[in-house]
Design a protein around this motif. Sequence first.
Motif, PDB file in Angstrom:
ATOM      1  N   ASN A 134      28.310  43.271  -1.261  1.00  0.00           N
ATOM      2  CA  ASN A 134      28.071  44.198  -2.206  1.00  0.00           C
ATOM      3  C   ASN A 134      28.991  44.455  -3.163  1.00  0.00           C
ATOM      4  O   ASN A 134      29.107  45.421  -3.882  1.00  0.00           O
ATOM      5  N   ALA A 135      30.243  43.934  -3.064  1.00  0.00           N
ATOM      6  CA  ALA A 135      31.263  44.316  -4.123  1.00  0.00           C
ATOM      7  C   ALA A 135      32.176  43.181  -3.723  1.00  0.00           C
ATOM      8  O   ALA A 135      32.332  42.188  -2.703  1.00  0.00           O
ATOM      9  N   ILE A 136      32.862  42.823  -4.951  1.00  0.00           N
ATOM     10  CA  ILE A 136      33.894  41.720  -5.083  1.00  0.00           C
ATOM     11  C   ILE A 136      35.008  42.098  -5.783  1.00  0.00           C
ATOM     12  O   ILE A 136      34.887  42.699  -6.715  1.00  0.00           O
ATOM     13  N   VAL A 137      36.325  41.564  -5.264  1.00  0.00           N
ATOM     14  CA  VAL A 137      37.640  41.792  -5.929  1.00  0.00           C
ATOM     15  C   VAL A 137      37.996  40.622  -6.204  1.00  0.00           C
ATOM     16  O   VAL A 137      38.148  39.812  -5.306  1.00  0.00           O
ATOM     17  N   HIS A 138      38.375  40.422  -7.480  1.00  0.00           N
ATOM     18  CA  HIS A 138      39.211  39.106  -7.993  1.00  0.00           C
ATOM     19  C   HIS A 138      40.482  39.523  -8.183  1.00  0.00           C
ATOM     20  O   HIS A 138      40.719  40.114  -9.091  1.00  0.00           O
ATOM     21  N   LEU A 139      41.609  38.763  -7.833  1.00  0.00           N
ATOM     22  CA  LEU A 139      43.024  39.141  -8.301  1.00  0.00           C
ATOM     23  C   LEU A 139      43.934  37.815  -8.356  1.00  0.00           C
ATOM     24  O   LEU A 139      43.595  36.674  -7.686  1.00  0.00           O
ATOM     25  N   HIS A 140      44.868  37.972  -9.228  1.00  0.00           N
ATOM     26  CA  HIS A 140      45.856  37.009  -9.012  1.00  0.00           C
ATOM     27  C   HIS A 140      47.160  37.681  -8.321  1.00  0.00           C
ATOM     28  O   HIS A 140      48.202  37.921  -8.965  1.00  0.00           O
ATOM     29  N   SER A 141      46.861  38.098  -7.184  1.00  0.00           N
ATOM     30  CA  SER A 141      48.041  38.676  -6.266  1.00  0.00           C
ATOM     31  C   SER A 141      49.171  37.720  -6.111  1.00  0.00           C
ATOM     32  O   SER A 141      48.672  36.552  -5.747  1.00  0.00           O
ATOM     33  N   THR A 142      50.293  38.215  -5.904  1.00  0.00           N
ATOM     34  CA  THR A 142      51.615  37.184  -5.853  1.00  0.00           C
ATOM     35  C   THR A 142      51.425  36.238  -4.675  1.00  0.00           C
ATOM     36  O   THR A 142      51.428  34.904  -5.000  1.00  0.00           O
ATOM     37  N   TYR A 143      51.241  36.597  -3.492  1.00  0.00           N
ATOM     38  CA  TYR A 143      51.411  35.498  -2.474  1.00  0.00           C
ATOM     39  C   TYR A 143      50.149  34.609  -2.206  1.00  0.00           C
ATOM     40  O   TYR A 143      49.897  33.441  -2.188  1.00  0.00           O
ATOM     41  N   LEU A 144      49.046  35.312  -2.442  1.00  0.00           N
ATOM     42  CA  LEU A 144      47.680  34.446  -2.520  1.00  0.00           C
ATOM     43  C   LEU A 144      47.609  33.413  -3.613  1.00  0.00           C
ATOM     44  O   LEU A 144      47.318  32.217  -3.584  1.00  0.00           O
ATOM     45  N   THR A 145      48.187  33.739  -4.887  1.00  0.00           N
ATOM     46  CA  THR A 145      48.493  33.156  -5.949  1.00  0.00           C
ATOM     47  C   THR A 145      49.299  32.010  -5.933  1.00  0.00           C
ATOM     48  O   THR A 145      49.052  30.650  -6.270  1.00  0.00           O
ATOM     49  N   ALA A 146      50.535  32.239  -5.114  1.00  0.00           N
ATOM     50  CA  ALA A 146      51.504  31.176  -4.840  1.00  0.00           C
ATOM     51  C   ALA A 146      50.759  30.234  -3.814  1.00  0.00           C
ATOM     52  O   ALA A 146      51.067  28.917  -4.226  1.00  0.00           O
TER      53      ALA A 146
END
Length: 210
Positions: free
Chosen positions: A89-101
Amino acid sequence: MSEQQQKIDLVNLARSLFERGYSVGGAGNISLRLSGNRFLVTPTGSSLGRLKAEDLSVLDSDGNLLEGKKPSKESVFHLAMYQRNPACNAIVHLHSTYLTALSCLDNLDPSNAINAFTPYYVMRVGKLPVIPYYRPGSPEIARELSERALDGKAFLLANHGVVVCGSDLFDAVDNTEELEETAKLMFLLKGQNVRYLTDDEVNDLKNRGK
Ligand SMILES: O=C(CO)COP(=O)(O)O
């Protein structure tokens, strides 16, 4: 909850993520399912730290703009995931530092980029399938996420960032924070002799829920 309150919650949670460094510049987008097969999505090119409730895009399930500014270029994948997974019912899309690394590492297991070493990762997210690299906003991301939407709550987009679902906006944000923390711990533990949770320990956590 009124639609205005849902917009205010989205603006406040997005600002909180921005202020705590989960997002920088214009990266990232957030959406939630409204009543009547409509969806609230952050506008394209907007900073998650400076959203205004009246600017948020309201879309129908075909992506037609009903209210607000031009939606995120990733709204196609948001809509595809809602269509495929009714529990999302909700979605967050991030380029957060550790997950993007993590998403930039070359030898990830496509079925799961993070093996379980803490209980809350298991209880909130459990596994992290990897979607191959495609240009941000490309229809291939939407196609892959739609095909795999039932494989998990969160997906790592190779060389790009993360996509996380929740039962509501607060759940999606909590899942995202837990996942980013897990990726951070993974890097802290790199080269250390990590004790991963056993299959029995993981199954026990899954059976109990959050
Ligand atoms: O994170 C982004 C692309 O992946 C940002 O795109 P939008 O500004 O169109 O939402």
